[in-house]
Design a protein around this motif. Structure first.
Motif, PDB file in Angstrom:
ATOM      1  N   GLN A  76       0.792  -0.734  -0.197  1.00  0.00           N
ATOM      2  CA  GLN A  76      -0.215  -0.395  -0.106  1.00  0.00           C
ATOM      3  C   GLN A  76       0.837   1.303  -0.005  1.00  0.00           C
ATOM      4  O   GLN A  76       1.885   1.833   0.273  1.00  0.00           O
ATOM      5  N   GLY A  77       0.295   2.535  -0.179  1.00  0.00           N
ATOM      6  CA  GLY A  77       1.065   3.527  -0.717  1.00  0.00           C
ATOM      7  C   GLY A  77       2.556   3.883  -1.534  1.00  0.00           C
ATOM      8  O   GLY A  77       2.090   2.768  -2.158  1.00  0.00           O
ATOM      9  N   ARG A  78       2.621   4.626  -1.465  1.00  0.00           N
ATOM     10  CA  ARG A  78       3.939   4.844  -2.211  1.00  0.00           C
ATOM     11  C   ARG A  78       5.052   3.703  -1.654  1.00  0.00           C
ATOM     12  O   ARG A  78       5.918   3.813  -3.050  1.00  0.00           O
ATOM     13  N   GLY A  79       5.626   2.883  -0.486  1.00  0.00           N
ATOM     14  CA  GLY A  79       6.379   2.332  -0.514  1.00  0.00           C
ATOM     15  C   GLY A  79       6.019   1.083  -0.893  1.00  0.00           C
ATOM     16  O   GLY A  79       6.160  -0.397  -0.493  1.00  0.00           O
ATOM     17  N   ALA A  80       5.107   0.638  -1.733  1.00  0.00           N
ATOM     18  CA  ALA A  80       4.290  -0.544  -2.613  1.00  0.00           C
ATOM     19  C   ALA A  80       5.143  -1.700  -2.329  1.00  0.00           C
ATOM     20  O   ALA A  80       6.190  -1.026  -3.453  1.00  0.00           O
ATOM     21  N   LEU A  81       5.234  -2.459  -2.347  1.00  0.00           N
ATOM     22  CA  LEU A  81       5.925  -3.493  -2.763  1.00  0.00           C
ATOM     23  C   LEU A  81       5.918  -3.900  -3.962  1.00  0.00           C
ATOM     24  O   LEU A  81       3.891  -4.496  -3.873  1.00  0.00           O
TER      25      LEU A  81
END
Ligand code: FES
Ligand code: FES
Lengths: 155, 155
Positions: free
Chosen positions: B97-102
């Motif tokens: 989830q989000g900008r750091g989503a893997l």
């Protein structure tokens, strides 16, 4: 029995900070990184500061970093920072209640039911205490912390 | 994280029934014995029947008794009858989830955080499974089961 959704946020924020040692990361950056609501995330980060898991600084370059080495922060520290350290089972002394009430003289010791529930709670706490933040991030393939550093470091 | 108050009722009702082997005890008797609200207690007893801890019969002499020997009913059986068997920790895949989503390709295995929380939940369950109703009542001074029998047996 439920743990709050915000516990997952706290666990991810702490492990993200653990991947960028020496960096100070703002609430806004963490909120964007995980797509979380900033105001409510901010409350959870304050709980982690209060528990001595994170340290926070204010000002334009302010934000959060780990307050201790990763090997000295246990998963239990994070869980109890967010959810408290209380036993989920509460003995309300039903044994002293109603027609079957036992006399107080037979109730001086903690009851067997509560003792059993306490023991299980301790087993749960011991298990969470045996895992540190260092353990949580130790298994990540090197590419993940590299990426986290790239995304969260303010240079 | 909280267990419901009615869990204490269920634990006390089960241990009371364990002290009067062969007796069928009504909801009204149990409610009076522990001063509990009959209608809501009745729902908890139904959950214990559904879980195979108690067996219930209807009719004027109807009521409840243990469905199995005391040594074959664990505290975990009672806890999960009332509160369910779910893990109090829910992984909502914040890592994706989000900008750091893997990328999904790096998330095929259960995450380390959830695995850690699962392990603690299993330690809690194992501890509760190791205690039976026989153990709970085994330590009572003989006067207590005698008294329970006097109060709950319908002769
Ligand atoms: S008297 Fe009910 S759990 Fe202690
Ligand atoms: S991805 Fe958050 S706990 Fe599993």
């Amino acid at each position: 029995m439920k743990l709050p959704e915000s516990l997952e946020w706290a666990l991810h924020c702490t492990t993200a900070l653990a991947q960028v040692p020496g960096e100070t990361v703002s609430t806004a950056q963490l909120a964007e990184h995980f797509d979380l609501p900033t105001a409510y995330l901010s409350k959870q980060l304050a709980l982690l500061v209060r528990a001595g898991v994170l340290s926070g600084t204010t000002g334009p370059r302010g934000g959060f970093r780990l307050a201790r080495p990763t090997s000295e922060i246990t998963v239990l520290d994070i869980v109890e920072a967010i959810d408290g350290a209380g036993n989920p089972y509460l003995c309300r002394e039903i044994r002293q209640q109603g027609r079957g009430a036992l006399p107080a003289s037979q109730c001086r010791e903690r009851c067997t039911i509560a003792t059993t529930m306490d023991r299980a709670h301790q087993a749960w706490r011991d298990s969470l205490r045996s895992m540190t933040v260092a353990d949580l991030i130790g298994d990540l393939p090197a590419s993940i912390p590299e990426r986290t550093r790239r995304l969260l470091s303010r240079g």
